[in-house]
Scaffold this active site. Structure first.
Site, short mmCIF file in Angstrom:
data_model
loop_
_atom_site.label_atom_id
_atom_site.label_comp_id
_atom_site.label_asym_id
_atom_site.label_seq_id
_atom_site.Cartn_x
_atom_site.Cartn_y
_atom_site.Cartn_z
N ASP A 26 -1.03 -0.02 -0.39
CA ASP A 26 -1.33 1.12 -1.26
C ASP A 26 -2.69 0.92 -1.93
O ASP A 26 -3.16 -0.21 -2.11
CB ASP A 26 -0.24 1.35 -2.29
CG ASP A 26 -0.02 0.16 -3.22
OD1 ASP A 26 0.03 -0.98 -2.71
OD2 ASP A 26 0.09 0.36 -4.45
N GLU B 180 1.94 -1.79 -5.34
CA GLU B 180 1.30 -2.87 -6.10
C GLU B 180 0.36 -2.31 -7.14
O GLU B 180 0.26 -2.82 -8.25
CB GLU B 180 0.54 -3.80 -5.15
CG GLU B 180 0.13 -5.13 -5.79
CD GLU B 180 -1.22 -5.10 -6.48
OE1 GLU B 180 -1.57 -6.08 -7.16
OE2 GLU B 180 -1.96 -4.09 -6.35
#
Length: 364
Positions: free
Chosen positions: A68, A127
């Protein structure tokens, strides 16, 4: 024919995988690592993937990272998801943080045909956000299955000026705090009828703002109490505030705990009315320089780059902290981080190729 590490990175950069979107990346990764078994865990829209291959009866070593990225924002000179190649650099959101690391891990694992134990790749799509249902959840799942790795290498962008100049062997913890000094609102012309919280805290403020709670050590800077916000009053020049609110953060070493911060402030604030809230956000950790993974990665960097890396604990938090909490020996090694989360994020092709070689050396 297997794609090169650069071709893998170019493909990854075209996916607009803003937290917690996975955008089909995991299917692409699985197609590149034939012969690896898969464990997928999805919760609250967050997808996590572990690909693993058992070569022998030895230790389980894990390569880990996140797919991500943060939103690109406005003002880019190139398409942030166009994976444009210019003058030896690949441009795109996530180029440094951390699709370069993901590409290097995938490419390295695809080339390994022998290992004494188990090799795995752990990827998460959570994250950059709250990180609540990402790596931490996956490790809990692996613990329940009795499949936690012994060692982890996280390819976060750790280098400062030149690839390989810095690897992370730990991280500081983070503690957030809110301090409210209670007073009594009143007219400034009648100070005897007021209790001004500004005057109450002023003599003690120098022992809060920027105060070092410990002296630091070889790996950690001093744990500093940093005030991030002070406010009180009603924006009227003739009314004293009823309360004064102070927000602060402490990036702390293993020498200072939340309890010690709380005790220090309670001692300092004796005699004045206040409310204190302390909320730990993440715990500090340190992997021994004598651990196998620190030695392996350090030696690999030296062989590939010709320079021994600095062992650091600086910077913000990362998912490496979760591995440490589960008792996994963890080290972080990645590309230069000068444009992470910035406009026109880019990574040098030579750095990505060097990172792949470091991983192959460390796992060889």
């Amino acid at each position: 024919m297997k794609p090169s590490v650069i071709e893998i990175l170019q493909k990854l950069l075209t996916y607009p995988s803003i937290t917690p979107k996975e955008c089909g990346i995991f299917d692409y990764v699985r197609s590149l690592l034939e012969g690896f078994e898969a464990i997928e865990v999805e919760h609250e829209g967050v997808k996590n993937l572990l690909l693993y291959r058992c070569f022998g009866e030895g230790e389980h070593w894990c390569l880990a990272g996140h797919i991500d990225v943060v939103p690109p924002g406005e003002g880019w000179s190139v398409d942030p998801f166009g994976a444009e190649l210019k003058e030896g650099y690949l441009y795109g959101r996530g180029a440094q943080d951390m699709k370069s690391g993901v590409a290097a891990m995938i490419s390295a694992l695809a080339k390994i045909d022998h290992f004494p134990g188990t090799l795995s790749l752990l990827l998460t799509s959570d994250e950059e956000g709250e990180a609540k249902w990402g790596t931490q959840l996956m490790l809990e799942h692996l613990k329940e299955r009795g499949f936690l790795p012994k060692v982890a290498i996280v390819t976060e962008p750790t280098s400062e000026e030149r690839f390989g100049d810095t690897i992370k062997v730990g991280r500081r913890g983070s503690i957030n705090g809110k301090l409210i000094i209670h007073g009594k609102q009143g007219h400034v012309a009648y100070p005897s009828k007021c209790l001004n919280p500004v005057e109450l805290i002023a003599p003690r403020l120098a022992q809060i703002a920027g105060y070092n709670l410990d002296a630091g050590d070889e790996f950690f800077e001093p744990s500093k109490l940093v005030i991030t916000d002070i406010r009180g009053g009603i924006e009227a020049v003739n009314v004293t505030p009823s309360d004064l609110k102070i927000l602060f953060n402490v990036r702390h070493s293993t020498q200072t705990s939340a309890k010690e911060i709380e005790d220090y402030l309670h001692q300092l604030l004796q005699g004045i009315p206040y409310t204190l809230e302390i909320k730990p956000s993440s715990k500090p950790f340190l992997t021994s320089r004598e651990s196998v993974v620190v030695k392996r990665v350090s030696e690999a960097v030296k062989r590939v780059m010709g320079v021994a890396p600095k062992l650091s604990t600086g910077g913000g938090t990362s998912d490496a902290r979760y591995f440490a909490q589960f008792g996994v020996e963890v080290v972080e090694c990645g590309v230069v981080n000068d444009r992470i989360h910035a406009l026109d994020e880019r990574v040098a092709l030579l750095e990505v190729e060097a990172l792949e070689r470091v991983l192959l050396e460390a796992l060889g």
